[in-house]
Structure formats: C-alpha cells, structure tokens
Design a protein around this motif. Structure first.
Motif, PDB file in Angstrom:
ATOM      1  N   UNK A  74       0.792  -1.221  -0.056  1.00 19.07           N
ATOM      2  CA  UNK A  74       0.070   0.016   0.087  1.00 19.07           C
ATOM      3  C   UNK A  74       0.843   1.265   0.176  1.00 19.07           C
ATOM      4  N   UNK A  75       2.200   0.979   0.395  1.00 19.21           N
ATOM      5  CA  UNK A  75       3.180   2.293   0.400  1.00 19.21           C
ATOM      6  C   UNK A  75       3.532   2.943  -0.833  1.00 19.21           C
ATOM      7  N   UNK A  76       3.146   1.981  -1.918  1.00 21.51           N
ATOM      8  CA  UNK A  76       3.204   2.488  -3.141  1.00 21.51           C
ATOM      9  C   UNK A  76       2.192   3.724  -3.702  1.00 21.51           C
ATOM     10  N   UNK A  77       1.239   3.889  -2.738  1.00 26.18           N
ATOM     11  CA  UNK A  77       0.497   4.728  -3.012  1.00 26.18           C
ATOM     12  C   UNK A  77       0.266   5.714  -1.951  1.00 26.18           C
ATOM     13  N   UNK A  78       0.352   5.362  -0.526  1.00 22.54           N
ATOM     14  CA  UNK A  78       0.404   6.279   0.514  1.00 22.54           C
ATOM     15  C   UNK A  78       1.372   7.188   0.782  1.00 22.54           C
ATOM     16  N   UNK A  79       2.510   7.000   0.331  1.00 22.40           N
ATOM     17  CA  UNK A  79       3.923   7.692   0.331  1.00 22.40           C
ATOM     18  C   UNK A  79       3.566   9.101  -0.551  1.00 22.40           C
ATOM     19  N   UNK A  80       2.479   9.085  -1.412  1.00 25.35           N
ATOM     20  CA  UNK A  80       2.379  10.089  -2.137  1.00 25.35           C
ATOM     21  C   UNK A  80       1.480  11.383  -1.795  1.00 25.35           C
ATOM     22  N   UNK A  81       0.988  11.001  -0.637  1.00 25.92           N
ATOM     23  CA  UNK A  81       0.151  11.773   0.193  1.00 25.92           C
ATOM     24  C   UNK A  81       0.924  12.453   1.545  1.00 25.92           C
ATOM     25  N   UNK A  82       2.184  12.265   1.529  1.00 25.26           N
ATOM     26  CA  UNK A  82       2.960  12.902   2.761  1.00 25.26           C
ATOM     27  C   UNK A  82       4.027  13.866   2.239  1.00 25.26           C
ATOM     28  N   UNK A  83       4.104  14.798   2.819  1.00 25.75           N
ATOM     29  CA  UNK A  83       5.245  15.881   2.585  1.00 25.75           C
ATOM     30  C   UNK A  83       5.951  16.255   3.896  1.00 25.75           C
ATOM     31  N   UNK A  84       7.326  16.821   3.362  1.00 27.82           N
ATOM     32  CA  UNK A  84       8.397  16.922   4.397  1.00 27.82           C
ATOM     33  C   UNK A  84       7.899  18.463   5.175  1.00 27.82           C
ATOM     34  N   UNK A  85       7.546  19.340   4.336  1.00 27.01           N
ATOM     35  CA  UNK A  85       7.214  20.643   4.952  1.00 27.01           C
ATOM     36  C   UNK A  85       6.300  21.395   3.921  1.00 27.01           C
TER      37      UNK A  85
END
Length: 256
Positions: A74-85
């Motif tokens: 699922x992280x192939x998708x979930x990562x795209x909704x997180x941002x560092x700043x």
C-alpha cells in the motif's frame, strides 16, 4: 528553474475538476495531521509507516512491527500523500493545480484518479528499482505530479502558460518550452545527483508512466499534441471598437 502561475486552457468535457481539487485538499489535510499537528517525532514515525521504503518493499529488510501502519504494497500509494514541509507540499500542489484540471478534463474524473495513482506507484517503483536496498522512506506527490506534467505537454504543448522564470521573471511561454526543459532536467539530475535528498527516479518514473498512459486513457476524440494556441488572459488581444463613420463616439465628438 520555473514556477507555473496560470494558464487559460478552459475545460471542454467537465464543469469542475473535482478530483484535482479533492487531491489537493487531501494532501493539505494529511500534511497537517501527519506533520505540524502531531510533532516532529510522531511525524517521523508516520513517514516511516506510510512512506515507501524500497528495502521493505523488496524484502531486503523488515520494518519494526510497531511502525507498520499499512501493508508494504500500500505504500506505493500512501507515500504520495505525505510531505516533508510546507514548501515541499506547496510546490507539488501548485503544479497539480495549474496542470491537473486539463488532464482530468481529457481523461474524465475516474480515469484521472486512476492515472494519478498509477503515476505515483510508477514513481515509487522506479525509485525502488534504482535504490532497492535503501531504508529511507520516500514521501511526496512528485511522482504523481510528474505524470500529470508529462500528460499535459503531450495534450497541450502550444498552450501559453504564465511561468515565473528563475523565480523572478514572469513570462507567457508555450507549455512545451518550460515543461520539456523541466522533464529533461529530471533525467539529467537522475544521472548527476545520485546521493541528494530529491528522488529524481520517482520523478522519472512518473514522467514515463504519464507519457505512456495518457494516449491510452484519454477520452475518445481528445487529440494529442493539440495544435490550438491558447493564450493566458493577461496577454490576450482584443479587437478595437469600431469607430463611427462620422467620427463620433457614443458621447458625441471626440475630445483631445
């Protein structure tokens, strides 16, 4: 290199870009609840649990069970909704806002969502193939947005877009000029910058997916490489008003 500001490429098949707007809202909300609102330590744990970690995805390492939030696939998708700043978030969402609506218009709402998520997954996959043993989490919508940029330049290369060149000079340029330069930069940096904090591989993966998918997923009848020149409103020219033969305007004689 440049910041997109505006285009006047109107929607032809949909009234509102609901998916683009929803994605932007989701990214902003998720950034708030996984970053500033929970503190640095919790944000790092969230990034580890939802970010794409190549070593975990390719079975070179196992994530501590207490950090697992979703299955590795699922992280192939979930990562795209997180941002560092906020700057990481803002740059991705600005590109999505300027270019996403017309790609959504060309594909339709549902297919655009599938397209966006597929480009995100392709970005993660390319990143993982290039760095299969990396244990650092990949986060950010850049892979998905890169696919949107590739699709836009294939659909509307001649649309004039206002861009801020070198972060200070506003210019209206045909879309193919800044976008192809940007795409070329991603491939060059993929070769030159192999140890930086930016995943050029994720960008390239998204670009390749976007370029391959848009011809297959576009609506029937939507052309590729549209030849119509669309100019931003700020530089549109208008025909001068007709002057009456007798030299008089609506308020009588002209005055100098």
């Amino acid at each position: 290199m440049f910041i997109p500001l505006h285009d006047s490429n109107g929607l032809k098949h949909i009234r509102t870009q609901y998916v683009t707007i929803t994605l932007i809202v989701m990214n902003v909300v998720i950034w708030l609840i996984t970053g500033p609102l929970i503190g640095e330590q919790a944000a790092m744990r969230t990034a580890t649990g939802l970010g794409f970690i190549p070593a975990v995805a390719f079975d070179y390492a196992v994530l501590e069970p207490s950090l697992v939030l979703v299955p590795a696939d699922a992280t192939y998708i979930t990562y795209a909704f997180l941002h560092a700043d906020i700057f990481h978030l803002g740059s991705n969402m600005l590109f999505l806002w300027v270019f996403g609506d017309n790609v959504e218009d060309a594909l339709g709402h549902v297919r655009f969502l599938i397209f966006y998520l597929a480009c995100a997954a392709a970005g993660a996959l390319m990143h993982g193939l290039l760095m299969p043993t990396s244990q650092g989490p990949l986060i950010g919508a850049s892979g998905a947005v890169s696919g949107v940029i590739a699709a836009y330049v294939i659909l509307h290369p001649r649309v004039r877009v206002w861009v801020l060149v070198l972060f200070r000079i506003p210019l209206p340029l045909p879309a193919w000029i800044p976008l192809l330069l940007w795409i070329g930069q991603q491939f060059v940096m993929l070769v030159l910058d192999t140890s930086g904090n930016v995943s050029w591989g994720a960008h390239v993966g998204g670009i390749l997916a976007g370029g391959l998918l848009v011809p297959l997923m576009r609506r029937r009848g939507v052309p590729l490489f549209d030849r119509t020149i669309v100019t931003p409103q700020a530089v549109e020219t208008k025909k001068p008003a007709a002057i009456p033969v007798n030299g008089k305007g609506p308020w009588g004689d002209r005055r100098g």
